[in-house]
Design a protein around this motif. Structure first.
Motif, mmCIF file in Angstrom:
data_model
loop_
_atom_site.group_PDB
_atom_site.id
_atom_site.type_symbol
_atom_site.label_atom_id
_atom_site.label_comp_id
_atom_site.label_asym_id
_atom_site.label_seq_id
_atom_site.Cartn_x
_atom_site.Cartn_y
_atom_site.Cartn_z
ATOM 1 N N ARG A 32 0.831 -1.223 0.000
ATOM 2 C CA ARG A 32 0.000 0.000 0.000
ATOM 3 C C ARG A 32 0.857 1.262 0.000
ATOM 4 O O ARG A 32 0.523 2.246 -0.671
ATOM 5 N N ASP A 33 1.964 1.253 0.759
ATOM 6 C CA ASP A 33 2.871 2.409 0.779
ATOM 7 C C ASP A 33 3.377 2.719 -0.628
ATOM 8 O O ASP A 33 3.315 3.854 -1.096
ATOM 9 N N VAL A 34 3.901 1.697 -1.278
ATOM 10 C CA VAL A 34 4.534 1.883 -2.586
ATOM 11 C C VAL A 34 3.501 2.162 -3.670
ATOM 12 O O VAL A 34 3.681 3.069 -4.485
ATOM 13 N N TYR A 44 -2.340 -4.122 -8.719
ATOM 14 C CA TYR A 44 -1.443 -4.073 -9.878
ATOM 15 C C TYR A 44 0.009 -4.217 -9.430
ATOM 16 O O TYR A 44 0.787 -4.958 -10.037
ATOM 17 N N LEU A 45 0.385 -3.545 -8.344
ATOM 18 C CA LEU A 45 1.748 -3.669 -7.832
ATOM 19 C C LEU A 45 2.022 -5.102 -7.397
ATOM 20 O O LEU A 45 3.098 -5.646 -7.670
ATOM 21 N N SER A 46 1.053 -5.730 -6.776
ATOM 22 C CA SER A 46 1.216 -7.125 -6.373
ATOM 23 C C SER A 46 1.461 -8.014 -7.584
ATOM 24 O O SER A 46 2.327 -8.896 -7.566
ATOM 25 N N GLU A 47 0.714 -7.767 -8.662
ATOM 26 C CA GLU A 47 0.890 -8.557 -9.882
ATOM 27 C C GLU A 47 2.250 -8.307 -10.532
ATOM 28 O O GLU A 47 2.857 -9.221 -11.098
ATOM 29 N N ILE A 48 2.752 -7.079 -10.437
ATOM 30 C CA ILE A 48 4.092 -6.768 -10.949
ATOM 31 C C ILE A 48 5.136 -7.531 -10.136
ATOM 32 O O ILE A 48 6.029 -8.174 -10.692
ATOM 33 N N GLU A 49 5.009 -7.491 -8.819
ATOM 34 C CA GLU A 49 5.984 -8.155 -7.958
ATOM 35 C C GLU A 49 5.998 -9.673 -8.118
ATOM 36 O O GLU A 49 7.039 -10.295 -7.953
ATOM 37 N N THR A 50 4.869 -10.243 -8.450
ATOM 38 C CA THR A 50 4.818 -11.696 -8.629
ATOM 39 C C THR A 50 5.110 -12.110 -10.073
ATOM 40 O O THR A 50 5.105 -13.301 -10.380
ATOM 41 N N GLU A 54 3.598 -7.162 -16.648
ATOM 42 C CA GLU A 54 4.809 -6.463 -17.064
ATOM 43 C C GLU A 54 4.490 -4.969 -17.130
ATOM 44 O O GLU A 54 3.684 -4.543 -17.966
ATOM 45 N N PRO A 55 5.094 -4.179 -16.248
ATOM 46 C CA PRO A 55 4.747 -2.758 -16.207
ATOM 47 C C PRO A 55 5.337 -1.989 -17.382
ATOM 48 O O PRO A 55 6.379 -2.370 -17.935
ATOM 49 N N SER A 56 4.667 -0.902 -17.746
ATOM 50 C CA SER A 56 5.240 0.006 -18.742
ATOM 51 C C SER A 56 6.466 0.663 -18.108
ATOM 52 O O SER A 56 6.652 0.631 -16.881
ATOM 53 N N SER A 57 7.281 1.294 -18.935
ATOM 54 C CA SER A 57 8.468 1.968 -18.396
ATOM 55 C C SER A 57 8.068 3.111 -17.461
ATOM 56 O O SER A 57 8.748 3.370 -16.466
ATOM 57 N N GLU A 58 6.934 3.752 -17.740
ATOM 58 C CA GLU A 58 6.477 4.849 -16.888
ATOM 59 C C GLU A 58 6.038 4.340 -15.518
ATOM 60 O O GLU A 58 6.358 4.942 -14.489
ATOM 61 N N VAL A 59 5.307 3.240 -15.495
ATOM 62 C CA VAL A 59 4.869 2.660 -14.225
ATOM 63 C C VAL A 59 6.075 2.150 -13.446
ATOM 64 O O VAL A 59 6.190 2.381 -12.243
#
Length: 82
Positions: A32-34, A44-50, A54-59
């Motif tokens: 939640r902080d990040v 979405y952050l959880s899905e990126i970490e797992t 695949e995040p865009s360069s901006e994200v």
């Protein structure tokens, strides 16, 4: 003996996700902080970490900014795992 065909190769998005999670945990920050600081959803952050997304360069840059690390530092960490 292990067959080369049975060894699963990690995708770049999985290596990046693992590195982001390690950095976040080292800083004692929550998802939640990040996600709040980066302006993205918690899920979405959880899905990126797992490695599921695949995040865009901006994200990715927004997440890195919220962690206070550079793209270079992230890539060096990912290369060390390889």
């Amino acid at each position: 003996m292990t067959s080369l065909l049975s060894i699963r190769t990690l995708l770049l998005r999985e290596l990046i996700g693992q590195a982001l999670r390690a950095e976040r945990q080292a800083l004692s920050m929550t998802l939640r902080d990040v996600s709040g600081a980066a302006g993205i959803s918690y899920g979405y952050l959880s899905e990126i970490e797992t490695g599921r997304k695949e995040p865009s360069s901006e994200v990715l840059q927004a997440v890195l900014d919220s962690l206070g690390i550079s793209m270079r530092d992230l890539l060096v960490e990912v290369l060390e795992v390889c």
